[in-house]
Write a protein that holds these residues in place. Sequence first.
Motif, mmCIF file in Angstrom:
data_model
loop_
_atom_site.group_PDB
_atom_site.id
_atom_site.type_symbol
_atom_site.label_atom_id
_atom_site.label_comp_id
_atom_site.label_asym_id
_atom_site.label_seq_id
_atom_site.Cartn_x
_atom_site.Cartn_y
_atom_site.Cartn_z
ATOM 1 N N UNK A 294 -18.642 0.673 -6.992
ATOM 2 C CA UNK A 294 -19.784 1.546 -6.666
ATOM 3 C C UNK A 294 -20.072 2.234 -7.821
ATOM 4 N N UNK A 295 -21.496 2.341 -7.914
ATOM 5 C CA UNK A 295 -22.108 3.200 -9.156
ATOM 6 C C UNK A 295 -22.604 4.322 -8.639
ATOM 7 N N UNK A 296 -22.315 5.654 -9.159
ATOM 8 C CA UNK A 296 -22.679 6.951 -8.583
ATOM 9 C C UNK A 296 -22.863 7.816 -9.600
ATOM 10 N N UNK A 297 -23.761 8.087 -10.260
ATOM 11 C CA UNK A 297 -23.755 9.288 -11.434
ATOM 12 C C UNK A 297 -23.351 10.601 -11.137
ATOM 13 N N UNK A 298 -23.215 10.893 -9.939
ATOM 14 C CA UNK A 298 -23.150 12.469 -9.395
ATOM 15 C C UNK A 298 -21.717 12.438 -9.383
ATOM 16 N N UNK A 299 -20.742 11.420 -9.336
ATOM 17 C CA UNK A 299 -19.229 11.509 -9.102
ATOM 18 C C UNK A 299 -18.525 11.161 -10.492
ATOM 19 N N UNK A 300 -18.236 12.428 -11.135
ATOM 20 C CA UNK A 300 -17.761 12.473 -12.597
ATOM 21 C C UNK A 300 -16.123 12.663 -12.710
ATOM 22 N N UNK A 301 -15.424 12.281 -13.241
ATOM 23 C CA UNK A 301 -14.153 12.542 -13.610
ATOM 24 C C UNK A 301 -13.744 12.217 -15.042
ATOM 25 N N UNK A 302 -12.699 12.743 -15.570
ATOM 26 C CA UNK A 302 -12.031 12.664 -16.925
ATOM 27 C C UNK A 302 -11.433 11.336 -16.847
ATOM 28 N N UNK A 303 -10.738 10.860 -15.616
ATOM 29 C CA UNK A 303 -10.094 9.816 -15.677
ATOM 30 C C UNK A 303 -10.406 8.815 -14.567
ATOM 31 N N UNK A 304 -10.902 7.417 -14.455
ATOM 32 C CA UNK A 304 -10.686 6.945 -13.211
ATOM 33 C C UNK A 304 -9.455 5.947 -13.400
ATOM 34 N N UNK A 305 -8.750 5.830 -12.065
ATOM 35 C CA UNK A 305 -7.450 5.286 -12.196
ATOM 36 C C UNK A 305 -7.596 4.125 -11.293
ATOM 37 N N UNK A 306 -6.680 2.957 -11.554
ATOM 38 C CA UNK A 306 -6.380 1.533 -11.063
ATOM 39 C C UNK A 306 -4.909 1.890 -10.372
ATOM 40 N N UNK A 307 -4.928 2.129 -9.230
ATOM 41 C CA UNK A 307 -3.571 2.429 -8.580
ATOM 42 C C UNK A 307 -3.081 0.952 -8.207
ATOM 43 N N UNK A 308 -1.957 0.416 -9.023
ATOM 44 C CA UNK A 308 -1.414 -0.937 -8.891
ATOM 45 C C UNK A 308 -0.113 -0.816 -7.631
ATOM 46 N N UNK A 309 0.168 0.439 -7.504
ATOM 47 C CA UNK A 309 1.460 0.425 -6.654
ATOM 48 C C UNK A 309 1.286 -0.283 -5.429
ATOM 49 N N UNK A 310 2.365 -0.920 -4.941
ATOM 50 C CA UNK A 310 2.236 -1.762 -3.794
ATOM 51 C C UNK A 310 1.546 -3.212 -4.014
ATOM 52 N N UNK A 311 1.157 -3.462 -5.197
ATOM 53 C CA UNK A 311 0.393 -4.868 -5.246
ATOM 54 C C UNK A 311 1.310 -5.950 -5.435
ATOM 55 N N UNK A 312 1.226 -7.140 -4.667
ATOM 56 C CA UNK A 312 2.029 -8.442 -4.991
ATOM 57 C C UNK A 312 2.071 -8.722 -6.295
ATOM 58 N N UNK A 313 0.831 -8.519 -7.087
ATOM 59 C CA UNK A 313 0.716 -8.960 -8.371
ATOM 60 C C UNK A 313 -0.049 -8.219 -9.501
ATOM 61 N N UNK A 314 0.391 -7.291 -10.067
ATOM 62 C CA UNK A 314 -0.413 -5.958 -10.603
ATOM 63 C C UNK A 314 -1.052 -6.908 -11.578
ATOM 64 N N UNK A 315 -0.592 -7.520 -12.361
ATOM 65 C CA UNK A 315 -1.396 -8.260 -13.537
ATOM 66 C C UNK A 315 -2.657 -8.836 -13.216
ATOM 67 N N UNK A 316 -2.636 -9.840 -11.892
ATOM 68 C CA UNK A 316 -3.542 -10.280 -11.522
ATOM 69 C C UNK A 316 -4.741 -9.524 -10.923
ATOM 70 N N UNK A 317 -4.264 -8.304 -10.413
ATOM 71 C CA UNK A 317 -5.376 -7.598 -9.817
ATOM 72 C C UNK A 317 -6.000 -6.600 -11.029
ATOM 73 N N UNK A 318 -5.376 -6.440 -12.071
ATOM 74 C CA UNK A 318 -5.934 -5.498 -13.237
ATOM 75 C C UNK A 318 -6.733 -6.577 -13.816
ATOM 76 N N UNK A 319 -6.357 -7.782 -14.052
ATOM 77 C CA UNK A 319 -7.513 -8.813 -14.672
ATOM 78 C C UNK A 319 -8.653 -8.871 -13.778
ATOM 79 N N UNK A 320 -8.557 -8.994 -12.533
ATOM 80 C CA UNK A 320 -9.734 -9.146 -11.681
ATOM 81 C C UNK A 320 -10.731 -7.807 -11.741
ATOM 82 N N UNK A 321 -9.668 -6.654 -11.885
ATOM 83 C CA UNK A 321 -10.766 -5.361 -12.045
ATOM 84 C C UNK A 321 -11.534 -5.331 -13.362
#
Length: 339
Positions: A294-321
């Motif tokens: 999603x793109x939204x210029x009004x939503x701003x943060x210092x860090x955007x986080x990919x939470x891979x906890x509970x992922x069956x394959x963290x590496x594949x999901x990170x590559x997809x992201x």
Amino acid sequence: KDRAIKVDDMLERLKQMAIQGLVLRAGSADYGAWLLAPRGVNAAMDKISSALHGAGKGGEETLRADLPETVRAAIAPQTIHPANQRTLGEKPDRIRIDAAFTEAFLGQADLRGVSALVLENADALSLELFRSLCADASRRAVALIAALPPVFFEEDSLLLRDFVRAVATETAIEANTWGGWRMAREAGARLEAGPGLAVLNSLAARQLADAGMSCVTLSPEADRQKLEDLCARVSVPASMIVFGRPPLLISRATIRIKEDYSVWEDRRLIRMIPRLRRGLTVFRPDEPYSIAGRKNQRIRACHLVADLLGSPDPLSEWKALRRGDCGTESAFNYDRELR
């Protein structure tokens, strides 16, 4: 069928059981002999309760009074913190991951643009190993943050306190309870507030900052409007989880899990993954949610986080992201649908 209840019997029950302080004086049904499943009866009772609750509300009156100076100061508009510059739609710069998967992940993951790894279930030895794996030239900018658990008990306190003292000088601590905050504060660690202490308004964010948190986490349960309002006022560096599987249930009950990745499904077809960590069973959704696209210029943060906890394959999901492929239809509560 044996547990089904006639509509007429439900009406008789309403004559004996108060809902919102009221009982049914008289009632009739065109199809009184029809059978309802127990959950259908419960749903009907809930709707009746909601209708009575709404009908009992009177007109709201505006309270007009002078506010104390301390209250005026607390609710005064805040200056947005200058560190909150990443807008929704940019690439995540932080990763949350279980320490059990981190070594293999670090062996193959592209961490360009990543500022920190937030590690759950880490110990002092594993942190030393991960620090050495992040020491090469391409990863020196990647910091390690040790996340304390969102639930722990008195018998765990001594081990956690020793862990915090052992790593506090070199590793920032993410507190997810006030008990964890106290441990880290006493050890002199640099503190952040994780999703266990997530904020839904700027006052809560400022309170955490006053308690020593250098960064807070915006609640993943906030919808788009709430996030826009919060980001327009938050005066503290903030992290926002844009992809993940939030914990739905944490239990001390002994639950037999046949394998590390087994999927449970309830009667509403909600699919969850249980994992045993530190003597607790944590249930997370099988399907992640994502607002990373999603793109939204009004939503701003210092860090955007990919939470891979509970992922069956963290590496594949990170590559997809990294490719911009979120791989999910769920946006959790961003569109006020909570799915």
